[in-house]
Design an enzyme around this catalytic site. Structure first.
Site, PDB file in Angstrom:
ATOM      1  N   HIS A  19       0.837  -1.210   0.000  1.00  0.00           N
ATOM      2  CA  HIS A  19       0.000   0.000   0.000  1.00  0.00           C
ATOM      3  C   HIS A  19       0.871   1.259   0.000  1.00  0.00           C
ATOM      4  O   HIS A  19       0.605   2.210  -0.731  1.00  0.00           O
ATOM      5  CB  HIS A  19      -0.916   0.021   1.238  1.00  0.00           C
ATOM      6  CG  HIS A  19      -1.947  -1.064   1.266  1.00  0.00           C
ATOM      7  ND1 HIS A  19      -2.182  -1.840   2.384  1.00  0.00           N
ATOM      8  CD2 HIS A  19      -2.812  -1.504   0.326  1.00  0.00           C
ATOM      9  CE1 HIS A  19      -3.142  -2.704   2.129  1.00  0.00           C
ATOM     10  NE2 HIS A  19      -3.547  -2.526   0.889  1.00  0.00           N
TER      11      HIS A  19
ATOM     12  N   LYS B 284     -18.759  -5.904   9.255  1.00  0.00           N
ATOM     13  CA  LYS B 284     -17.450  -6.581   9.397  1.00  0.00           C
ATOM     14  C   LYS B 284     -16.509  -5.698  10.185  1.00  0.00           C
ATOM     15  O   LYS B 284     -16.065  -4.668   9.713  1.00  0.00           O
ATOM     16  CB  LYS B 284     -16.833  -6.822   7.999  1.00  0.00           C
ATOM     17  CG  LYS B 284     -17.277  -8.085   7.340  1.00  0.00           C
ATOM     18  CD  LYS B 284     -16.248  -8.598   6.339  1.00  0.00           C
ATOM     19  CE  LYS B 284     -16.138  -7.714   5.120  1.00  0.00           C
ATOM     20  NZ  LYS B 284     -15.192  -8.135   4.109  1.00  0.00           N
TER      21      LYS B 284
ATOM     22  N   ARG C 286      -1.887  -6.388  -8.472  1.00  0.00           N
ATOM     23  CA  ARG C 286      -0.842  -7.384  -8.260  1.00  0.00           C
ATOM     24  C   ARG C 286      -0.931  -8.515  -9.273  1.00  0.00           C
ATOM     25  O   ARG C 286       0.035  -8.864  -9.913  1.00  0.00           O
ATOM     26  CB  ARG C 286      -0.953  -7.990  -6.845  1.00  0.00           C
ATOM     27  CG  ARG C 286      -0.476  -7.074  -5.753  1.00  0.00           C
ATOM     28  CD  ARG C 286      -1.030  -7.491  -4.423  1.00  0.00           C
ATOM     29  NE  ARG C 286      -2.471  -7.326  -4.402  1.00  0.00           N
ATOM     30  CZ  ARG C 286      -3.221  -7.484  -3.332  1.00  0.00           C
ATOM     31  NH1 ARG C 286      -2.688  -7.871  -2.203  1.00  0.00           N
ATOM     32  NH2 ARG C 286      -4.512  -7.270  -3.396  1.00  0.00           N
TER      33      ARG C 286
ATOM     34  N   SER D  61      -2.778  -7.747   2.802  1.00  0.00           N
ATOM     35  CA  SER D  61      -3.254  -7.643   4.187  1.00  0.00           C
ATOM     36  C   SER D  61      -3.668  -9.017   4.705  1.00  0.00           C
ATOM     37  O   SER D  61      -3.441  -9.342   5.877  1.00  0.00           O
ATOM     38  CB  SER D  61      -4.448  -6.688   4.273  1.00  0.00           C
ATOM     39  OG  SER D  61      -4.073  -5.403   3.859  1.00  0.00           O
TER      40      SER D  61
END
Ligand code: ADP
Length: 159
Positions: free
Chosen positions: A21, A45, A94, A132
């Site tokens: 990031h 969440k 990615r 993450s």
């Protein structure tokens, strides 16, 4: 809002914020005068690191960088961008999986608001495996996650 400035929103969960990031933010600053790192909050969440701690740690990390702001938002990213008067969304790519997801999101967002453009930067090859979710998994099994995070980013769970 100063419309002379090119501003972007970098939306995500950033749970946690990784070296991947940080690299997108750093390279994004070559394209944009100002980047708002916008942490999307989902009341259903709770996530791993509490949102308030994600904000605190990132604000501290970027405290010497006036071109970066750290905020939270609820709901759709396009609605938040419109509210802020910002027309660019910054994202990182990615793998081909990211590609399909990002393409779909960018299409939907442009359908919702034709003034919004998504700008995608490719990952640095050596950061392609940083995510993450991998960091959360390593932490779960008791591994030191510091190598995956920007060096001076200090979450209280690491202290
Ligand atoms: P989201 O939940 O929206 O996918 P993330 O916090 O996981 O949010 O990621 C935010 C953005 O950062 C996404 O565009 C993601 O593809 C990108 N990103 C995450 N890790 C990397 C990395 N290692 N290299 C480049 N971009 C990355």
């Amino acid at each position: 809002m100063n419309y002379e400035l090119k501003s972007a929103i970098f939306p995500g969960s950033f749970d946690p914020f990784t070296r991947g990031h940080a690299d997108i933010v750093e390279r994004g600053l070559r394209l944009f005068d100002h980047i708002t790192i916008a942490i999307g909050v989902n009341e259903q969440k709770q996530g791993w690191i509490p949102v308030a701690e994600r904000v605190r740690a990132l604000r501290e990390y970027y405290s010497d960088e006036p071109r970066i702001a750290v905020e939270t938002y609820n709901g759709l990213t396009v609605d938040y961008a419109r509210q802020q008067g910002i027309h660019f969304l910054l994202r990182g790519l990615r793998t081909h999986k990211d590609y399909e997801y990002e393409l779909g999101m960018a299409d939907v967002n442009r359908q919702l608001d034709s003034d919004i453009e998504t700008v995608v930067l490719f990952t640095e090859a050596n950061l392609a495996n940083v995510s993450s979710s991998v960091v959360r998994e390593l932490a779960h099994f008791g591994h030191d996650i510091r190598p995956w995070l920007p060096e001076n980013l200090k979450y209280d769970l690491l202290l």
